[in-house]
Write a protein that holds these residues in place. Structure first.
Motif, PDB file in Angstrom:
ATOM      1  N   CYS A  89       0.912  -1.294  -0.092  1.00 24.00           N
ATOM      2  CA  CYS A  89       0.206  -0.047   0.044  1.00 24.00           C
ATOM      3  C   CYS A  89       0.600   1.277   0.095  1.00 24.00           C
ATOM      4  CB  CYS A  89      -0.829  -0.082   1.184  1.00 24.00           C
ATOM      5  SG  CYS A  89       0.179   0.085   2.823  1.00 24.00           S
ATOM      6  N   HIS A  91       1.355   3.095   2.524  1.00 25.49           N
ATOM      7  CA  HIS A  91       0.582   3.889   3.414  1.00 25.49           C
ATOM      8  C   HIS A  91       0.584   3.154   4.694  1.00 25.49           C
ATOM      9  CE1 HIS A  91      -0.451   5.760  -0.268  1.00 25.49           C
ATOM     10  NE2 HIS A  91      -0.685   6.841   0.137  1.00 25.49           N
ATOM     11  N   GLY A  95       1.386  -4.079   5.983  1.00 24.76           N
ATOM     12  CA  GLY A  95       2.228  -5.043   6.514  1.00 24.76           C
ATOM     13  C   GLY A  95       3.190  -5.441   5.552  1.00 24.76           C
TER      14      GLY A  95
HETATM   15 FE1  FES Z   1       1.686  -1.482   3.320  1.00 22.16          FE
HETATM   16 FE2  FES Z   1       4.076  -0.519   4.246  1.00 22.16          FE
HETATM   17  S1  FES Z   1       3.624  -1.284   2.176  1.00 22.16           S
HETATM   18  S2  FES Z   1       2.359  -1.042   5.159  1.00 22.16           S
END
Ligand code: FES
Ligand code: FES
Length: 205
Positions: A89, A91, A95
């Motif tokens: 993401c 963001h 995770g």
């Molecule tokens: Fe999604 Fe870091 S890429 S939390």
């Protein structure tokens, strides 16, 4: 009447014009490479946004010159060449980018590379040099705890930290403390089983 000085000046102008003409013919070819190189050096030296960082990643000292706003995730993936940590993401919500910094799990997409002072461990640093997998990696295989592989590096790194934090005492606790790692394939029951398997071998049963 033309004075000696005027003759010299006129000759000087002709020489200059000849030089410019020759220069104009060869400049594009000669200068292209030099200009590119000069720009790179100039930007590295002059760009106030560029900084050189040194990171210890998986036991190796790594050095990279990067934009000071670069995240640890981008530094790992684009500057150091370790692409095991994934950008889901970007963001802080999925995770997939989880790595260990000083043994603690952090979201690499929310961490500036310039702020990292402690050793970093990524998924690439878990297996032993002889290829023996970390117990958590082996447990994920044994329990069929992944499908797409995109979230798996972050899941495994997070699972190791979860066990080390003492937050894997039962299934509910594992689910709670792994809730920051999302899997769209519904592998969650397998992941819980993998953590239960690995925690024994990690000496945290
Ligand atoms: Fe999604 Fe870091 S890429 S939390
Ligand atoms: Fe990656 Fe499910 S295994 S999203």
């Amino acid at each position: 009447m033309t004075t000696e000085n005027e003759k010299l000046t006129a000759e000087g102008r002709r020489s200059l014009l000849r030089g410019v003409a020759i220069g104009a013919a060869v400049a594009p070819a000669m200068l292209a490479g030099a200009t590119a190189e000069a720009q790179t050096l100039a930007s590295a030296a002059d760009d106030p946004l560029l900084v050189t960082v040194e990171l210890t990643v998986n036991g190796r000292r790594e050095r990279a010159t990067l934009d000071g706003r670069t995240t640890l995730l981008d530094a790992l993936r684009h500057h150091i060449g370790l692409t095991g940590s994934k950008k889901g993401c970007d963001h802080g919500q999925c995770g997939a980018c989880t790595v260990l910094v000083g043994g603690r799990r952090v979201l690499a997409c929310l961490t500036l590379a310039t702020m990292v002072r402690e050793p970093v461990t990524t998924i690439e640093g878990l297996a032993k040099p002889d290829g023996t997998l970390h117990p958590m990696q082996q447990a994920f295989i044994d329990q069929d705890a992944f499908q797409c592989g995109y979230c798996t590096p972050g899941q495994i790194v997070s699972a190791i930290a979860c066990v080390r934090e003492g937050r894997a005492r039962n299934d509910d606790e594992i689910r709670e403390y792994m809730s920051g790692n999302l899997c769209r394939c519904a592998a969650y029951p397998h992941i819980v089983a993998a953590i239960n398997q690995a925690k024994t071998k990690m000496g945290a049963a």
